[in-house]
Scaffold this motif. Structure first.
Motif, PDB file in Angstrom:
ATOM      1  N   THR A 230       0.844  -1.199   0.000  1.00  0.00           N
ATOM      2  CA  THR A 230       0.000   0.000   0.000  1.00  0.00           C
ATOM      3  C   THR A 230       0.881   1.252   0.000  1.00  0.00           C
ATOM      4  N   ALA A 231       1.931   1.234   0.820  1.00  0.00           N
ATOM      5  CA  ALA A 231       2.843   2.380   0.873  1.00  0.00           C
ATOM      6  C   ALA A 231       3.487   2.600  -0.498  1.00  0.00           C
ATOM      7  N   GLN A 232       3.798   1.492  -1.159  1.00  0.00           N
ATOM      8  CA  GLN A 232       4.420   1.593  -2.491  1.00  0.00           C
ATOM      9  C   GLN A 232       3.441   2.213  -3.501  1.00  0.00           C
ATOM     10  N   LEU A 233       2.159   1.846  -3.380  1.00  0.00           N
ATOM     11  CA  LEU A 233       1.147   2.431  -4.272  1.00  0.00           C
ATOM     12  C   LEU A 233       1.067   3.941  -4.066  1.00  0.00           C
ATOM     13  N   ALA A 234       1.097   4.350  -2.780  1.00  0.00           N
ATOM     14  CA  ALA A 234       1.029   5.783  -2.481  1.00  0.00           C
ATOM     15  C   ALA A 234       2.238   6.497  -3.090  1.00  0.00           C
ATOM     16  N   HIS A 246      -2.322   8.555   1.892  1.00  0.00           N
ATOM     17  CA  HIS A 246      -2.454   7.150   2.281  1.00  0.00           C
ATOM     18  C   HIS A 246      -3.300   7.133   3.548  1.00  0.00           C
ATOM     19  N   ILE A 247      -4.493   6.560   3.474  1.00  0.00           N
ATOM     20  CA  ILE A 247      -5.355   6.518   4.658  1.00  0.00           C
ATOM     21  C   ILE A 247      -5.606   5.072   5.063  1.00  0.00           C
ATOM     22  N   GLU A 248      -5.768   4.896   6.371  1.00  0.00           N
ATOM     23  CA  GLU A 248      -6.066   3.553   6.866  1.00  0.00           C
ATOM     24  C   GLU A 248      -7.580   3.419   7.053  1.00  0.00           C
TER      25      GLU A 248
END
Ligand code: SF4
Length: 290
Positions: A230-234, A246-248
């Motif tokens: 997910t961090a990589q997508l952001a 990036h939200i959880e």
């Protein structure tokens, strides 16, 4: 004017996580005693809390095990290293293998290369459990490379050592990293056997996120802060030049984010459930007054 909301094609569970979830839910439905996963089942806090409420406990890696005789222990989609597997079996655990087939392919590739005389380089993060599950099968002379600087240091060593080099990838790395490392090794005259074990679902999700980022004013990437994909997508969305958060959880969306914004794109990591994407859409509509 109402806010345009575009959701990326693959924005929730990938097939490997989906399979691990279904296996776990089946075990929990029939449970007669404790059921464990080895570490949190997936990198999403809301899903992990829900599973905990349904009776799934997480064994903490590195900590002392409870009595595991005859107790099901679910191996997560990103696999487990050989020593841990052996130790769990010695403690009497009944392993439920939910390792993703794509991860197994990377594990097998590393083993085959090591068995046929290659010095193996694994591209990925050295602390990620998936990478640990791969390096345990990659022979004694294995190196983990997580960036191009490390690839340079590896190349300096490799030119001095005889023998071919085999490259295996953590399933979630980008093709950019693979291509740049292989070019660098080639440029130093090193013969490389490349096993591209990057997950096609991850690659497709990254391409879609980059493409969507070009068409909207704002990107929201939904998923656990502990989820590396997910961090990589952001990072990919930001690199495409669009304002990205990036939200959880959808409650994190702030009204000021939408000032001057006509369109929002949404994507999510491989361990983001679809209901969280739906809730993000609903929250955006509420904030925008759609
Ligand atoms: S991201 Fe790919 S490799 Fe990882 S669990 Fe999902 S399908 Fe498997």
């Amino acid at each position: 004017m109402s806010l345009e909301i575009l959701v990326a094609r693959d924005s929730s569970f990938c097939p490997g996580v989906d399979r691990a979830m279904r296996k776990t839910e089946k075990k929990l439905a029939r449970k007669k005693g404790p059921v464990y996963s080895f570490g949190p089942l997936i990198h999403n806090p809301q899903v992990v809390s829900g599973l905990r409420r349904a009776g799934l406990e997480a064994l903490e890696p590195e900590s002392e095990y409870p009595d595991l005789r005859g107790v099901p222990v679910i191996i997560r989609s990103h696999g487990i290293d050989i020593e841990t597997e052996r130790s769990l079996k010695e403690h009497g655990a009944k392993l439920v293998d939910a390792t993703c087939n794509t991860v197994k392919r990377a594990q097998r590739a590393a083993q085959e290369l090591a068995d046929t005389g290659f010095r193996v380089a694994v591209l990925g993060s050295p602390h990620h459990p998936e990478v640990r599950s791969i390096i345990g099968r990659a022979g004694a002379d294995v190196t983990v490379i997580s960036n191009i600087e490390e690839a340079g240091r590896f190349a300096e060593e490799a030119v001095r050592k005889p023998g071919p080099v085999g490259v295996v990838c953590q399933t979630t790395i980008s093709h950019n990293l693979l291509d740049s490392v292989v070019s660098l090794l080639h440029s130093r005259g090193i013969v490389v056997e490349v096993r591209d074990t990057i997950c096609k679902w991850v690659a497709r999700r990254q391409e879609d996120a980059a493409e969507l980022s070009k068409r909207v004013d704002l990107m929201l990437v939904v998923g656990g802060r502990n989820s590396s994909n997910t961090a990589q997508l952001a990072a990919i969305c930001s690199a495409a030049g669009v304002s990205t958060h990036h939200i959880e959880d959808p409650s994190e969306i702030m009204p000021e984010w939408l000032e001057g914004v006509a369109s929002v794109g949404i994507t999510g990591g491989a361990s983001t459930p679809d209901w969280l994407i739906d809730e993000t859409v609903a929250r955006l509509k509420e904030v925008a007054g759609n």
